[in-house]
Write a protein that holds these residues in place. Structure first.
Motif, PDB file in Angstrom:
ATOM      1  N   ASP A  29      38.723  46.094  54.228  1.00 10.52           N
ATOM      2  CA  ASP A  29      40.099  45.845  53.798  1.00 10.52           C
ATOM      3  C   ASP A  29      40.387  44.362  53.651  1.00 10.52           C
ATOM      4  O   ASP A  29      41.526  43.929  53.745  1.00 10.52           O
ATOM      5  N   SER A  30      39.344  43.577  53.377  1.00 11.52           N
ATOM      6  CA  SER A  30      39.512  42.139  53.201  1.00 11.52           C
ATOM      7  C   SER A  30      40.112  41.852  51.829  1.00 11.52           C
ATOM      8  O   SER A  30      40.092  42.706  50.930  1.00 11.52           O
ATOM      9  N   PRO A  31      40.631  40.638  51.623  1.00 11.91           N
ATOM     10  CA  PRO A  31      41.127  40.282  50.282  1.00 11.91           C
ATOM     11  C   PRO A  31      40.068  40.415  49.195  1.00 11.91           C
ATOM     12  O   PRO A  31      40.387  40.800  48.067  1.00 11.91           O
ATOM     13  N   ASP A  32      38.808  40.117  49.501  1.00 14.18           N
ATOM     14  CA  ASP A  32      37.749  40.250  48.495  1.00 14.18           C
ATOM     15  C   ASP A  32      37.552  41.715  48.103  1.00 14.18           C
ATOM     16  O   ASP A  32      37.370  42.025  46.913  1.00 14.18           O
TER      17      ASP A  32
ATOM     18  N   ALA B  14      43.606  48.265  37.760  1.00 10.86           N
ATOM     19  CA  ALA B  14      44.134  47.663  36.537  1.00 10.86           C
ATOM     20  C   ALA B  14      43.520  48.327  35.310  1.00 10.86           C
ATOM     21  O   ALA B  14      44.222  48.614  34.323  1.00 10.86           O
ATOM     22  N   ARG B  15      42.237  48.587  35.349  1.00  6.55           N
ATOM     23  CA  ARG B  15      41.577  49.275  34.230  1.00  6.55           C
ATOM     24  C   ARG B  15      42.135  50.688  34.079  1.00  6.55           C
ATOM     25  O   ARG B  15      42.416  51.144  32.967  1.00  6.55           O
TER      26      ARG B  15
ATOM     27  N   ALA C 101      48.568  41.621  49.223  1.00  7.99           N
ATOM     28  CA  ALA C 101      48.999  40.538  48.345  1.00  7.99           C
ATOM     29  C   ALA C 101      47.896  40.175  47.356  1.00  7.99           C
ATOM     30  O   ALA C 101      48.170  39.923  46.167  1.00  7.99           O
ATOM     31  N   ALA C 102      46.642  40.149  47.826  1.00  8.36           N
ATOM     32  CA  ALA C 102      45.520  39.852  46.935  1.00  8.36           C
ATOM     33  C   ALA C 102      45.381  40.933  45.870  1.00  8.36           C
ATOM     34  O   ALA C 102      45.133  40.635  44.688  1.00  8.36           O
ATOM     35  N   PHE C 103      45.531  42.175  46.257  1.00  7.16           N
ATOM     36  CA  PHE C 103      45.460  43.296  45.308  1.00  7.16           C
ATOM     37  C   PHE C 103      46.512  43.124  44.220  1.00  7.16           C
ATOM     38  O   PHE C 103      46.213  43.217  43.020  1.00  7.16           O
TER      39      PHE C 103
ATOM     40  N   VAL D 267      45.648  40.109  41.820  1.00  6.57           N
ATOM     41  CA  VAL D 267      44.538  40.381  40.900  1.00  6.57           C
ATOM     42  C   VAL D 267      44.970  41.383  39.839  1.00  6.57           C
ATOM     43  O   VAL D 267      44.642  41.236  38.655  1.00  6.57           O
ATOM     44  N   TYR D 268      45.696  42.398  40.243  1.00 10.01           N
ATOM     45  CA  TYR D 268      46.171  43.390  39.281  1.00 10.01           C
ATOM     46  C   TYR D 268      46.993  42.712  38.177  1.00 10.01           C
ATOM     47  O   TYR D 268      46.768  42.956  36.983  1.00 10.01           O
TER      48      TYR D 268
END
Length: 306
Positions: free
Chosen positions: A104-107, A117-118, A243-245, A248-249
């Protein structure tokens, strides 16, 4: 499971709809749906899914078929959803293999966000009847009396077992979500690690298309940003990873969310966690989501302006 244990209707259904009878059972799974992996007499491996016919299945299967036609990594339906008694049933290609992507890391969040997103881009021009009502864990938009959607087997349990902070959190985020008039779109409402498989670093399969929903894009993305790391049992990702998700989205979709959409996204992620926390409490399960809601609610509510 042996052939003798299959539902009585299933062998004849396979002959009628797929042109072959089953000669072997590869697997059986039962959660909200009954899922049968079958080997047919002609050598094909197929998956047959049966679930209560609540009016959603036809749209979900049609949307899945459109995505598969476009090359999205999901199983291709072999039939439409058809009624068998009180059930909606369809068959699809078998798409076995691949591995869970855990963490569950930001990466890790960024990798899941790229898939989502796809997925949302490919669904954007798919036209089907809205698959309503929305899945129960995402059904903050219900019209039932009270806070939670009416779910008989949960409602009949002792509601005093649900912690007050879970109820308060759910009330606040639902109020925020109901205040929006953002347009609804089609999206995947059960975007958890358990429903994806990966191969050689790339996504290999996205499963559980029964869980499509008709809600604002920001709500669907926000829910996914909270649930992406969940296997069984479900969990809530850390705030920084959600927040990272979301970042990136938006980057991959080429559009920044408005302030309202940001708030709706954070609220929707917290609603799903509150639903899961209620489930845990009513079943006496370890409070994984319950503890996460307790720890994260204040910050997520702040971001949701709730």
């Amino acid at each position: 499971m042996s052939l003798d244990d299959l539902p009585a209707w299933l062998p004849a259904w396979c002959v009628d709809r797929l042109g072959d009878e089953p000669v072997g059972v590869l697997f059986e799974l039962r959660q909200m749906s009954a899922v049968f992996g079958l080997r047919l007499a002609g050598g094909r491996d197929v998956v047959v899914k049966a679930r209560e016919d609540d009016g959603r299945a036809a749209s979900c299967v049609a949307a899945q078929a459109r995505l598969a036609e476009r090359g999205f990594p999901c199983a291709r339906p072999l039939t439409q959803a058809v009624r068998v008694g009180a059930l909606a049933v369809h068959a699809e290609e078998s798409r076995p293999g691949g591995e869970l992507l855990r963490g569950d890391s930001p990466d890790v969040a960024a990798r899941y966000a790229a898939v989502f997103a796809r997925l949302m881009a490919d669904l954007a021009d798919v036209t089907v009847a809205p698959p309503l009502p929305n899945p129960r864990w995402a059904r903050w938009d219900h019209t039932d009396a009270g806070l939670w959607p009416a779910i008989g087997f949960l409602d009949e349990r002792d509601q005093s077992a649900v912690p007050a902070y879970v109820v308060d959190t759910a009330e606040r985020v639902r109020k925020r979500l109901l205040a929006t008039d953002l347009p609804c779109v089609l999206g995947h409402a059960d975007f958890e690690a358990q429903n994806l498989r990966w191969r050689d670093g790339d996504v290999w399969a996205v499963h559980d298309w029964d869980s499509l929903a008709w809600q604002p894009e920001a709500a669907l993305v926000g829910a996914a940003s909270g649930t992406f790391a969940g296997a069984l049992p479900p969990t809530l990702a850390p705030v920084g990873s959600s927040a990272a998700f979301l970042a990136v989205y938006q980057d991959l979709r080429g559009r920044r969310f408005t302030a309202e959409e940001q708030e709706v996204a954070w609220a929707a992620g917290l609603w799903t966690a509150a639903h899961n926390a209620r489930w845990e409490a009513l079943h006496g399960d370890t409070p994984l989501c319950g503890d996460a809601v307790r720890a994260q609610a204040a910050e997520r509510l702040r971001r949701a302006n709730a």
